[in-house]
Write a protein that holds these residues in place. Structure first.
Motif, PDB file in Angstrom:
ATOM      1  N   ASN A  39       0.719  -1.006   0.180  1.00 21.80           N
ATOM      2  CA  ASN A  39       0.036   0.129   0.190  1.00 21.80           C
ATOM      3  C   ASN A  39       0.947   1.451  -0.093  1.00 21.80           C
ATOM      4  OD1 ASN A  39      -2.261   1.692   0.338  1.00 21.80           O
ATOM      5  ND2 ASN A  39      -3.084   0.749   2.250  1.00 21.80           N
ATOM      6  N   ILE A  40       1.324   1.671  -1.076  1.00 25.86           N
ATOM      7  CA  ILE A  40       2.348   3.042  -1.509  1.00 25.86           C
ATOM      8  C   ILE A  40       2.314   3.582  -1.214  1.00 25.86           C
ATOM      9  CG2 ILE A  40       4.100   1.414  -2.810  1.00 25.86           C
ATOM     10  CD1 ILE A  40       2.989   2.921  -5.047  1.00 25.86           C
ATOM     11  N   ASN A  41       1.017   4.287  -1.025  1.00 29.78           N
ATOM     12  CA  ASN A  41       0.082   5.349  -1.125  1.00 29.78           C
ATOM     13  C   ASN A  41       0.073   5.979   0.680  1.00 29.78           C
ATOM     14  OD1 ASN A  41      -0.140   6.256  -4.043  1.00 29.78           O
ATOM     15  ND2 ASN A  41      -1.222   4.453  -4.338  1.00 29.78           N
ATOM     16  N   THR A  42      -0.309   5.172   1.317  1.00 25.08           N
ATOM     17  CA  THR A  42      -1.043   5.366   2.522  1.00 25.08           C
ATOM     18  C   THR A  42      -0.953   4.006   3.134  1.00 25.08           C
ATOM     19  OG1 THR A  42      -3.088   4.190   2.077  1.00 25.08           O
ATOM     20  CG2 THR A  42      -2.834   6.903   2.007  1.00 25.08           C
ATOM     21  N   PRO A  43       1.015   3.291   3.419  1.00 25.83           N
ATOM     22  CA  PRO A  43       0.678   2.360   3.979  1.00 25.83           C
ATOM     23  C   PRO A  43       1.080   2.740   5.650  1.00 25.83           C
ATOM     24  CG  PRO A  43       2.831   4.043   3.566  1.00 25.83           C
ATOM     25  CD  PRO A  43       2.159   4.795   3.340  1.00 25.83           C
ATOM     26  N   ASP A  44       0.449   1.101   6.265  1.00 21.69           N
ATOM     27  CA  ASP A  44       0.585   0.959   7.474  1.00 21.69           C
ATOM     28  C   ASP A  44       1.158  -0.258   8.454  1.00 21.69           C
ATOM     29  OD1 ASP A  44      -2.379   3.334   7.235  1.00 21.69           O
ATOM     30  OD2 ASP A  44      -3.368   1.390   6.199  1.00 21.69           O
ATOM     31  N   HIS A  76      11.044  -7.717  16.210  1.00 21.69           N
ATOM     32  CA  HIS A  76      11.455  -8.390  16.905  1.00 21.69           C
ATOM     33  C   HIS A  76      10.780  -9.588  17.072  1.00 21.69           C
ATOM     34  CE1 HIS A  76       7.718  -7.774  19.761  1.00 21.69           C
ATOM     35  NE2 HIS A  76       8.081  -5.913  19.464  1.00 21.69           N
ATOM     36  N   SER A  77       9.558  -9.914  16.679  1.00 21.31           N
ATOM     37  CA  SER A  77       7.661 -11.339  16.648  1.00 21.31           C
ATOM     38  C   SER A  77       9.033 -12.579  15.666  1.00 21.31           C
ATOM     39  CB  SER A  77       7.276 -10.709  16.207  1.00 21.31           C
ATOM     40  OG  SER A  77       7.161 -10.418  14.257  1.00 21.31           O
ATOM     41  N   GLY A  78       9.738 -11.581  14.680  1.00 19.00           N
ATOM     42  CA  GLY A  78      10.659 -12.662  13.725  1.00 19.00           C
ATOM     43  C   GLY A  78      10.217 -12.202  12.699  1.00 19.00           C
ATOM     44  N   THR A  79       9.450 -11.562  12.130  1.00 15.77           N
ATOM     45  CA  THR A  79       9.170 -11.595  10.668  1.00 15.77           C
ATOM     46  C   THR A  79       9.636 -10.381  10.199  1.00 15.77           C
ATOM     47  OG1 THR A  79       6.601 -11.518  11.648  1.00 15.77           O
ATOM     48  CG2 THR A  79       6.707 -10.808   9.204  1.00 15.77           C
ATOM     49  N   LYS A  80      10.126 -10.599   8.882  1.00 19.58           N
ATOM     50  CA  LYS A  80      10.717 -10.189   8.172  1.00 19.58           C
ATOM     51  C   LYS A  80      10.526  -9.183   7.666  1.00 19.58           C
ATOM     52  CE  LYS A  80      14.277 -12.665   8.260  1.00 19.58           C
ATOM     53  NZ  LYS A  80      13.896 -13.836   9.224  1.00 19.58           N
ATOM     54  N   ILE A  81      10.157  -7.887   6.852  1.00 15.44           N
ATOM     55  CA  ILE A  81       8.943  -6.979   6.180  1.00 15.44           C
ATOM     56  C   ILE A  81       9.687  -6.118   5.736  1.00 15.44           C
ATOM     57  CG2 ILE A  81       7.472  -4.767   7.086  1.00 15.44           C
ATOM     58  CD1 ILE A  81       7.633  -6.337  10.592  1.00 15.44           C
ATOM     59  N   LEU A  82       9.452  -5.893   4.656  1.00 12.97           N
ATOM     60  CA  LEU A  82       9.566  -5.030   3.799  1.00 12.97           C
ATOM     61  C   LEU A  82       8.388  -3.835   3.555  1.00 12.97           C
ATOM     62  CD1 LEU A  82      11.456  -3.697   1.122  1.00 12.97           C
ATOM     63  CD2 LEU A  82       9.747  -5.892  -0.279  1.00 12.97           C
ATOM     64  N   PRO A  83       9.116  -2.449   3.663  1.00 12.62           N
ATOM     65  CA  PRO A  83       7.646  -2.237   4.127  1.00 12.62           C
ATOM     66  C   PRO A  83       7.705  -0.395   3.077  1.00 12.62           C
ATOM     67  CG  PRO A  83      10.066  -1.154   5.338  1.00 12.62           C
ATOM     68  CD  PRO A  83      10.276  -2.299   5.007  1.00 12.62           C
ATOM     69  N   SER A  84       6.443  -0.030   3.039  1.00  8.65           N
ATOM     70  CA  SER A  84       6.633   1.241   2.049  1.00  8.65           C
ATOM     71  C   SER A  84       7.450   2.335   3.306  1.00  8.65           C
ATOM     72  CB  SER A  84       5.400   1.728   1.586  1.00  8.65           C
ATOM     73  OG  SER A  84       5.064   0.706   0.809  1.00  8.65           O
ATOM     74  N   SER A  85       7.320   3.687   2.728  1.00  8.46           N
ATOM     75  CA  SER A  85       7.460   4.722   2.834  1.00  8.46           C
ATOM     76  C   SER A  85       6.183   5.693   2.447  1.00  8.46           C
ATOM     77  CB  SER A  85       8.700   5.550   2.467  1.00  8.46           C
ATOM     78  OG  SER A  85       9.030   6.755   2.346  1.00  8.46           O
ATOM     79  N   LEU A  86       5.919   6.335   3.892  1.00 10.92           N
ATOM     80  CA  LEU A  86       4.748   7.610   3.619  1.00 10.92           C
ATOM     81  C   LEU A  86       5.172   8.895   3.016  1.00 10.92           C
ATOM     82  CD1 LEU A  86       3.997   8.410   7.649  1.00 10.92           C
ATOM     83  CD2 LEU A  86       2.369   6.888   5.590  1.00 10.92           C
ATOM     84  N   SER A  87       6.527   8.904   2.510  1.00  9.99           N
ATOM     85  CA  SER A  87       6.905  10.330   1.772  1.00  9.99           C
ATOM     86  C   SER A  87       7.104  10.176   0.460  1.00  9.99           C
ATOM     87  CB  SER A  87       8.144  10.903   2.810  1.00  9.99           C
ATOM     88  OG  SER A  87       9.048   9.907   3.099  1.00  9.99           O
TER      89      SER A  87
END
Length: 253
Positions: A39-44, A76-87
């Motif tokens: 959700n690259i426009n409104t990442p949560d 820290h839960s162990g999940t890998k995350i590829l996040p999106s940026s708000l900006s």
């Protein structure tokens, strides 16, 4: 390796909550899981897990400025995350190239898509092998889910099933939802105040194991793995979380 797009057709149904907690439970059971915020426009996802700003995001990868490995973090839960940026903005149509490159690196890739049926959602569906349809037991959400199913079918993607989130007593019956959407209901998540509490504390529902929603997401994870042993989470050592933390994501242990 399975790539699952979590899609809805309507905002506010619990799609991001589902993506985060499904990924967290699959990680806890010992699977190597990547959660992508598409959700690259409104990442949560970053907001929900305590890392709203990261040095390298999905947008950097999509624009060719950074390698994929630079944008993967470990919660820290162990999940890998590829996040999106708000900006930042980027063209997400090549998301499928990213998931193809990562196919051999993970057991599961969970894609949290945008709401609706715009081009960003289409890109998430195209980048997946399967779609998990999230809806609420109310007509506008069910109608959105129906449109999303038709789109996924046109793209020749497998429908994993329907997840009914935020179920309350006064809701459309499960039989009616099943009949309208013509796919099996593979999970039901109750309306639960612990979901909001987890979001406030920037945590997953792993931290609230006795809550209804936590137990139901655990059941969903087990169903995806065709596992019947409800105690398997307690039998697996925390040693499965032995992956390198590139940059801390969210709260400290």
């Amino acid at each position: 390796m399975r790539t699952i797009a979590v899609v809805s057709g309507k905002g506010g149904v619990g799609k991001t909550t589902t993506s985060i907690n499904l990924a967290a439970y699959l990680s806890k059971i010992g699977k190597n899981v990547l959660l992508i915020d598409a959700n690259i426009n409104t990442p949560d996802i970053g907001l929900n897990l305590g890392a709203p700003v990261v040095p390298v995001s999905l947008q950097h990868v999509l624009s060719g400025k950074n390698d994929i490995e630079d944008a993967i973090y470990t919660h820290h839960s162990g999940t890998k995350i590829l996040p999106s940026s708000l900006s930042l903005s980027a063209d997400i149509k090549n998301l499928d190239k990213i998931t193809r490159k990562l196919k051999n690196n993970f057991d599961f890739i969970i894609i949290d898509s945008a709401a609706g049926l715009n081009e960003d959602v289409i890109a998430s569906i195209k980048a997946s092998d399967e779609c998990l349809i999230v809806t609420n037991p109310e007509l506008s959400a069910i109608t959105g889910a129906m449109k999303t199913i038709k789109t996924a079918e046109k793209l020749k993607k497998s429908i994993l099933g329907i997840l009914v989130a935020r179920k309350t007593k006064n809701a459309v019956s499960m039989n009616n939802i099943r009949s309208m959407l013509e796919y099996p209901i593979i999970g039901i998540i109750s309306e639960d105040n612990k979901v909001k509490e987890a979001q406030t504390e920037k945590e997953t529902l792993l931290e609230f194991p006795r809550s209804k929603a936590s137990k139901e997401y655990k059941k969903l994870a087990l169903k995806l793995l065709n596992i019947e042993d409800k105690n398997i989470f307690e039998k697996i050592s925390d040693a499965v979380k032995n992956f390198k933390i590139t940059v801390k994501f969210g709260k400290d242990d």
